[in-house]
Design a protein around this motif. Sequence first.
Motif, PDB file in Angstrom:
ATOM      1  N   SER A   1       0.470  13.413 -17.549  1.00 44.29           N
ATOM      2  CA  SER A   1       0.152  12.344 -18.501  1.00 44.29           C
ATOM      3  C   SER A   1      -0.662  11.267 -17.795  1.00 44.29           C
ATOM      4  O   SER A   1      -0.275  10.784 -16.728  1.00 44.29           O
ATOM      5  N   VAL A   2      -1.784  10.903 -18.411  1.00 42.44           N
ATOM      6  CA  VAL A   2      -2.685   9.885 -17.867  1.00 42.44           C
ATOM      7  C   VAL A   2      -3.016   8.907 -18.986  1.00 42.44           C
ATOM      8  O   VAL A   2      -3.324   9.319 -20.102  1.00 42.44           O
ATOM      9  N   ALA A   3      -2.946   7.633 -18.674  1.00 43.62           N
ATOM     10  CA  ALA A   3      -3.329   6.605 -19.645  1.00 43.62           C
ATOM     11  C   ALA A   3      -4.706   6.078 -19.263  1.00 43.62           C
ATOM     12  O   ALA A   3      -4.970   5.822 -18.085  1.00 43.62           O
TER      13      ALA A   3
ATOM     14  N   LEU B   1     -12.831   0.500 -16.593  1.00 44.87           N
ATOM     15  CA  LEU B   1     -11.714   1.347 -17.010  1.00 44.87           C
ATOM     16  C   LEU B   1     -10.758   1.632 -15.865  1.00 44.87           C
ATOM     17  O   LEU B   1     -11.153   1.658 -14.700  1.00 44.87           O
ATOM     18  N   ASP B   2      -9.500   1.885 -16.220  1.00 41.07           N
ATOM     19  CA  ASP B   2      -8.478   2.324 -15.268  1.00 41.07           C
ATOM     20  C   ASP B   2      -7.840   3.606 -15.801  1.00 41.07           C
ATOM     21  O   ASP B   2      -7.425   3.658 -16.953  1.00 41.07           O
ATOM     22  N   TRP B   3      -7.791   4.626 -14.953  1.00 36.10           N
ATOM     23  CA  TRP B   3      -7.085   5.876 -15.259  1.00 36.10           C
ATOM     24  C   TRP B   3      -5.772   5.782 -14.498  1.00 36.10           C
ATOM     25  O   TRP B   3      -5.769   5.740 -13.262  1.00 36.10           O
ATOM     26  N   THR B   4      -4.636   5.708 -15.193  1.00 33.85           N
ATOM     27  CA  THR B   4      -3.354   5.498 -14.525  1.00 33.85           C
ATOM     28  C   THR B   4      -2.338   6.560 -14.921  1.00 33.85           C
ATOM     29  O   THR B   4      -2.444   7.175 -15.978  1.00 33.85           O
ATOM     30  N   GLY B   5      -1.368   6.742 -14.053  1.00 32.93           N
ATOM     31  CA  GLY B   5      -0.299   7.688 -14.335  1.00 32.93           C
ATOM     32  C   GLY B   5       0.722   7.683 -13.218  1.00 32.93           C
ATOM     33  O   GLY B   5       0.713   6.819 -12.335  1.00 32.93           O
ATOM     34  N   GLU B   6       1.580   8.676 -13.254  1.00 29.54           N
ATOM     35  CA  GLU B   6       2.626   8.821 -12.239  1.00 29.54           C
ATOM     36  C   GLU B   6       2.782  10.300 -11.923  1.00 29.54           C
ATOM     37  O   GLU B   6       2.823  11.136 -12.832  1.00 29.54           O
ATOM     38  N   TYR B   7       2.837  10.620 -10.620  1.00 23.95           N
ATOM     39  CA  TYR B   7       2.997  12.000 -10.189  1.00 23.95           C
ATOM     40  C   TYR B   7       4.036  12.036  -9.074  1.00 23.95           C
ATOM     41  O   TYR B   7       3.922  11.298  -8.093  1.00 23.95           O
ATOM     42  N   LYS B   8       5.052  12.854  -9.266  1.00 28.95           N
ATOM     43  CA  LYS B   8       6.158  12.978  -8.302  1.00 28.95           C
ATOM     44  C   LYS B   8       6.774  11.621  -7.977  1.00 28.95           C
ATOM     45  O   LYS B   8       7.084  11.308  -6.834  1.00 28.95           O
ATOM     46  N   GLY B   9       6.920  10.797  -9.019  1.00 33.04           N
ATOM     47  CA  GLY B   9       7.579   9.508  -8.860  1.00 33.04           C
ATOM     48  C   GLY B   9       6.727   8.413  -8.244  1.00 33.04           C
ATOM     49  O   GLY B   9       7.215   7.315  -7.997  1.00 33.04           O
TER      50      GLY B   9
ATOM     51  N   ARG C   1       0.822  -1.204   0.000  1.00 32.41           N
ATOM     52  CA  ARG C   1       0.000   0.000   0.000  1.00 32.41           C
ATOM     53  C   ARG C   1       0.858   1.258   0.000  1.00 32.41           C
ATOM     54  O   ARG C   1       1.744   1.418   0.815  1.00 32.41           O
ATOM     55  N   VAL C   2       0.547   2.144  -0.948  1.00 32.97           N
ATOM     56  CA  VAL C   2       1.180   3.447  -1.034  1.00 32.97           C
ATOM     57  C   VAL C   2       0.057   4.444  -1.268  1.00 32.97           C
ATOM     58  O   VAL C   2      -0.799   4.241  -2.126  1.00 32.97           O
ATOM     59  N   ALA C   3       0.052   5.520  -0.508  1.00 31.16           N
ATOM     60  CA  ALA C   3      -0.987   6.533  -0.673  1.00 31.16           C
ATOM     61  C   ALA C   3      -0.887   7.164  -2.054  1.00 31.16           C
ATOM     62  O   ALA C   3       0.201   7.449  -2.538  1.00 31.16           O
ATOM     63  N   SER C   4      -2.033   7.371  -2.673  1.00 34.97           N
ATOM     64  CA  SER C   4      -2.058   7.976  -4.002  1.00 34.97           C
ATOM     65  C   SER C   4      -1.562   9.420  -3.911  1.00 34.97           C
ATOM     66  O   SER C   4      -1.939  10.151  -3.006  1.00 34.97           O
ATOM     67  N   PRO C   5      -0.731   9.847  -4.861  1.00 33.04           N
ATOM     68  CA  PRO C   5      -0.228  11.213  -4.829  1.00 33.04           C
ATOM     69  C   PRO C   5      -1.247  12.234  -5.331  1.00 33.04           C
ATOM     70  O   PRO C   5      -1.054  13.429  -5.175  1.00 33.04           O
ATOM     71  N   VAL C   6      -2.339  11.753  -5.940  1.00 29.60           N
ATOM     72  CA  VAL C   6      -3.356  12.651  -6.487  1.00 29.60           C
ATOM     73  C   VAL C   6      -4.749  12.112  -6.179  1.00 29.60           C
ATOM     74  O   VAL C   6      -4.924  10.934  -5.871  1.00 29.60           O
ATOM     75  N   LEU C   7      -5.728  12.996  -6.302  1.00 28.08           N
ATOM     76  CA  LEU C   7      -7.135  12.621  -6.220  1.00 28.08           C
ATOM     77  C   LEU C   7      -7.696  12.712  -7.627  1.00 28.08           C
ATOM     78  O   LEU C   7      -7.597  13.762  -8.267  1.00 28.08           O
ATOM     79  N   VAL C   8      -8.245  11.621  -8.120  1.00 24.50           N
ATOM     80  CA  VAL C   8      -8.827  11.584  -9.463  1.00 24.50           C
ATOM     81  C   VAL C   8     -10.345  11.532  -9.297  1.00 24.50           C
ATOM     82  O   VAL C   8     -10.884  10.573  -8.753  1.00 24.50           O
ATOM     83  N   VAL C   9     -11.018  12.586  -9.765  1.00 26.63           N
ATOM     84  CA  VAL C   9     -12.470  12.679  -9.660  1.00 26.63           C
ATOM     85  C   VAL C   9     -13.059  12.443 -11.050  1.00 26.63           C
ATOM     86  O   VAL C   9     -12.806  13.212 -11.975  1.00 26.63           O
ATOM     87  N   ILE C  10     -13.838  11.381 -11.180  1.00 26.61           N
ATOM     88  CA  ILE C  10     -14.461  11.031 -12.458  1.00 26.61           C
ATOM     89  C   ILE C  10     -15.680  11.935 -12.650  1.00 26.61           C
ATOM     90  O   ILE C  10     -16.583  11.968 -11.817  1.00 26.61           O
TER      91      ILE C  10
ATOM     92  N   GLY D   1       3.240   6.119  -8.666  1.00 24.63           N
ATOM     93  CA  GLY D   1       2.183   5.715  -9.578  1.00 24.63           C
ATOM     94  C   GLY D   1       0.816   5.769  -8.922  1.00 24.63           C
ATOM     95  O   GLY D   1       0.692   5.666  -7.697  1.00 24.63           O
ATOM     96  N   PHE D   2      -0.217   5.961  -9.739  1.00 22.83           N
ATOM     97  CA  PHE D   2      -1.586   5.967  -9.234  1.00 22.83           C
ATOM     98  C   PHE D   2      -2.498   5.299 -10.246  1.00 22.83           C
ATOM     99  O   PHE D   2      -2.168   5.182 -11.425  1.00 22.83           O
ATOM    100  N   ALA D   3      -3.642   4.846  -9.781  1.00 17.24           N
ATOM    101  CA  ALA D   3      -4.673   4.266 -10.638  1.00 17.24           C
ATOM    102  C   ALA D   3      -6.029   4.567 -10.026  1.00 17.24           C
ATOM    103  O   ALA D   3      -6.191   4.524  -8.811  1.00 17.24           O
ATOM    104  N   ARG D   4      -6.989   4.897 -10.869  1.00 20.20           N
ATOM    105  CA  ARG D   4      -8.364   5.142 -10.431  1.00 20.20           C
ATOM    106  C   ARG D   4      -9.263   4.317 -11.322  1.00 20.20           C
ATOM    107  O   ARG D   4      -9.179   4.384 -12.543  1.00 20.20           O
ATOM    108  N   ARG D   5     -10.115   3.532 -10.732  1.00 21.47           N
ATOM    109  CA  ARG D   5     -11.013   2.672 -11.491  1.00 21.47           C
ATOM    110  C   ARG D   5     -12.362   3.355 -11.671  1.00 21.47           C
ATOM    111  O   ARG D   5     -12.821   4.092 -10.813  1.00 21.47           O
ATOM    112  N   SER D   6     -12.991   3.070 -12.807  1.00 25.98           N
ATOM    113  CA  SER D   6     -14.350   3.537 -13.071  1.00 25.98           C
ATOM    114  C   SER D   6     -15.002   2.577 -14.044  1.00 25.98           C
ATOM    115  O   SER D   6     -14.349   1.652 -14.535  1.00 25.98           O
ATOM    116  N   GLN D   7     -16.287   2.798 -14.293  1.00 22.48           N
ATOM    117  CA  GLN D   7     -17.006   1.966 -15.244  1.00 22.48           C
ATOM    118  C   GLN D   7     -17.798   2.842 -16.183  1.00 22.48           C
ATOM    119  O   GLN D   7     -18.236   3.936 -15.827  1.00 22.48           O
TER     120      GLN D   7
END
Length: 162
Positions: free
Chosen positions: A97-99, A141-149, A32-41, A151-157
């Motif tokens: 950058s977000v994939a 779906l997965d919204w993924t990327g990297e911020y300040k070294g 577990r690593v805390a996400s560096p960002v909040l992704v709001v769908i 990685g993060f991922a946010r799931r949605s449908q």
Amino acid sequence: MTIKKIYLYLLAVCVACSLAACEKEEDPFVDRVASPVLVVIQNSSGYLAGGGLYSEPVVSAKLGAPVVLSAKIYELDKSGLLSHTVGIDSIPVANLSVALLTRTGTKIADLVSDSEGTVTITKTWDELGIAAPQKGTTLSLDWTGEYKGIGFARRSQLQAIE
């Protein structure tokens, strides 16, 4: 030896054994690593669904219409957390950058956030890999990327509606 000394000796041995058995055990399944960002769908249904911590937001899209998917990305400034006049500040993350991927790993698009921290994509159902969607068809779906070294991922449908 007296009985009192024997009881004290046994008590000391029991305490030593119980302390030796209390080692911290690492979780072997999740690092577990805390996400560096909040992704709001954006445009998702449900109370606080887009930014909810434990929910998987669902975006509804009409059959036969273009599918619009959008998310806002924030960095949380917690420096004012202990002050009731400041609190946590949400700062939009620009040029990130977000994939966007399907849950199976198929890449849909590479996106870059604008000055407001928003990433948006418009695709047809066919471009998303669903040639003949019907009411109720879902795509995970997965919204993924990297911020300040980190990685993060946010799931949605995505769900098809009439």
